[in-house]
Design a protein around this motif. Structure first.
Motif, short mmCIF file in Angstrom:
data_model
loop_
_atom_site.label_atom_id
_atom_site.label_comp_id
_atom_site.label_asym_id
_atom_site.label_seq_id
_atom_site.Cartn_x
_atom_site.Cartn_y
_atom_site.Cartn_z
N ILE A 3 -2.97 0.40 3.91
CA ILE A 3 -2.33 0.89 2.71
C ILE A 3 -2.39 2.41 2.66
O ILE A 3 -3.46 3.00 2.78
CB ILE A 3 -3.00 0.32 1.44
CG1 ILE A 3 -2.93 -1.22 1.45
CG2 ILE A 3 -2.34 0.88 0.18
CD1 ILE A 3 -3.70 -1.87 0.31
N GLY A 4 -1.23 3.04 2.51
CA GLY A 4 -1.16 4.48 2.32
C GLY A 4 -0.96 4.79 0.85
O GLY A 4 -0.19 4.11 0.17
N ILE A 5 -1.64 5.82 0.35
CA ILE A 5 -1.53 6.18 -1.06
C ILE A 5 -1.11 7.64 -1.16
O ILE A 5 -1.85 8.54 -0.75
CB ILE A 5 -2.84 5.94 -1.82
CG1 ILE A 5 -3.22 4.46 -1.74
CG2 ILE A 5 -2.71 6.39 -3.27
CD1 ILE A 5 -4.53 4.11 -2.38
N SER A 14 -6.30 8.14 -7.29
CA SER A 14 -7.72 8.07 -6.94
C SER A 14 -8.31 6.72 -7.30
O SER A 14 -9.12 6.16 -6.55
CB SER A 14 -8.50 9.21 -7.61
OG SER A 14 -8.36 9.15 -9.02
N ALA A 15 -7.90 6.16 -8.43
CA ALA A 15 -8.37 4.82 -8.82
C ALA A 15 -7.87 3.78 -7.83
O ALA A 15 -8.60 2.86 -7.44
CB ALA A 15 -7.91 4.49 -10.23
N HIS A 25 -9.61 -2.77 2.39
CA HIS A 25 -8.36 -2.40 3.05
C HIS A 25 -8.54 -1.12 3.87
O HIS A 25 -9.34 -0.25 3.51
CB HIS A 25 -7.25 -2.20 2.01
CG HIS A 25 -6.90 -3.44 1.28
ND1 HIS A 25 -6.41 -4.57 1.91
CD2 HIS A 25 -6.97 -3.76 -0.05
CE1 HIS A 25 -6.17 -5.52 1.02
NE2 HIS A 25 -6.51 -5.05 -0.18
N GLU A 26 -7.78 -1.02 4.94
CA GLU A 26 -7.73 0.20 5.73
C GLU A 26 -6.83 1.18 4.98
O GLU A 26 -5.61 1.06 5.02
CB GLU A 26 -7.18 -0.10 7.12
CG GLU A 26 -7.19 1.07 8.07
CD GLU A 26 -6.66 0.70 9.45
OE1 GLU A 26 -6.09 1.58 10.12
OE2 GLU A 26 -6.82 -0.48 9.84
N THR A 27 -7.45 2.10 4.28
CA THR A 27 -6.74 2.91 3.30
C THR A 27 -6.65 4.36 3.75
O THR A 27 -7.64 4.94 4.20
CB THR A 27 -7.46 2.84 1.94
OG1 THR A 27 -7.73 1.47 1.62
CG2 THR A 27 -6.61 3.44 0.84
N VAL A 28 -5.47 4.94 3.61
CA VAL A 28 -5.26 6.33 4.01
C VAL A 28 -4.69 7.11 2.82
O VAL A 28 -3.81 6.63 2.11
CB VAL A 28 -4.33 6.43 5.24
CG1 VAL A 28 -2.98 5.80 4.96
CG2 VAL A 28 -4.16 7.88 5.69
N ALA A 29 -5.24 8.30 2.60
CA ALA A 29 -4.77 9.19 1.55
C ALA A 29 -3.71 10.12 2.14
O ALA A 29 -3.98 10.84 3.10
CB ALA A 29 -5.93 10.00 0.99
N ILE A 30 -2.52 10.09 1.57
CA ILE A 30 -1.43 10.97 2.01
C ILE A 30 -1.38 12.12 1.02
O ILE A 30 -0.89 11.98 -0.11
CB ILE A 30 -0.09 10.22 2.07
CG1 ILE A 30 -0.23 8.97 2.96
CG2 ILE A 30 1.01 11.12 2.60
CD1 ILE A 30 1.00 8.08 3.00
N MET A 194 -4.45 -0.59 -13.73
CA MET A 194 -3.27 -0.39 -12.90
C MET A 194 -3.60 -0.61 -11.42
O MET A 194 -2.83 -1.25 -10.68
CB MET A 194 -2.71 1.01 -13.10
CG MET A 194 -1.52 1.35 -12.21
SD MET A 194 -0.07 0.28 -12.46
CE MET A 194 0.54 0.92 -14.02
N ALA A 195 -4.75 -0.11 -10.98
CA ALA A 195 -5.14 -0.28 -9.58
C ALA A 195 -5.29 -1.76 -9.23
O ALA A 195 -4.81 -2.22 -8.18
CB ALA A 195 -6.44 0.47 -9.31
#
Length: 217
Positions: A3-5, A14-15, A25-30, A194-195
């Motif tokens: 998941i990209g955010i 951020s939440a 999840h494999e999470t990436v901050a864009i 929301m998250a």
């Protein structure tokens, strides 16, 4: 899931990032500012450093979902629409098997309310001083109107309620196009709620190419 955010250092983003990591999840901050991301989200945060309008299909390919939690100032509110268009165009250029699902944190102004079923944006206009920031809900409405014309790319949008503020998650209440009221008689959504709602939808898609309303219980 991968998941990209977009906007992962913002109020909603951020939440979402923290909850996605909690769920494994494999999470990436864009983000534009990796240092800020490391300060807010931890030194082990995985980052794609990009201006939002420099995001390419190559950045998105292979992700299962991309959440657009982008926020901006009133003078740049038109970028809500422009970024939605950019993400759709970049996603459409990816081979179908590699295309992510797009998820958008929208505004409350596009919800309908009252006996006459008017857009809530009309109520927002009546808030004292709203003219200073009114461009944001107006352009978030245009963003949804644009998304409703999109085909060939899978998306979902989520609108919070009248008040959208940082806070812990409640059990999300999911609706359609109408403004929701919580059990306390007020209309509100926390960033935690929301998250949870968006990640539930990403993990188990129920609403394809449509907007949902998300409220606190």
């Amino acid at each position: 899931m991968k998941i990209g955010i977009i906007g992962a250092t913002g109020k909603a983003g951020s939440a979402l990032y923290e909850r996605a990591v909690e769920r494994g999840h494999e999470t990436v901050a864009i983000v534009r500012d990796p240092a800020k991301a490391r300060e807010m989200l931890g030194t082990d945060v995985r980052v794609i450093e990009r201006d939002v309008f420099a995001i390419t299909g190559g950045d998105l390919a292979g992700l299962d979902a991309v959440v657009n939690a982008f926020g901006t100032t009133p003078d740049l509110a038109h970028q809500h629409v422009e970024l939605a268009q950019h993400l759709v165009e970049q996603t459409a250029g990816i081979e179908e098997a590699e295309q992510p699902r797009l998820a958008f944190v929208l505004g409350a102004g596009s919800l309908i309310t009252g006996e006459d079923q008017h857009l809530f944006v009309e109520d927002i206009r009546q808030v004292p001083g709203a003219e200073a920031w009114m461009a944001i809900p107006e352009n978030q409405l245009k963003q949804l109107e644009y998304l409703r014309t999109v085909g060939g790319v899978e998306w979902v949008g989520a609108s919070p309620q009248a008040t959208f503020a940082p806070g812990p998650a409640t059990v999300p209440v999911i609706g359609g196009d109408e403004l929701l009221v919580a059990s306390d008689g007020q209309s509100h959504t926390t960033t935690g709620t929301m998250a949870v709602a968006l990640l539930d939808e990403i993990e188990n898609p129920q609403h394809r190419n449509r907007r949902i309303a998300v409220g606190d219980a």
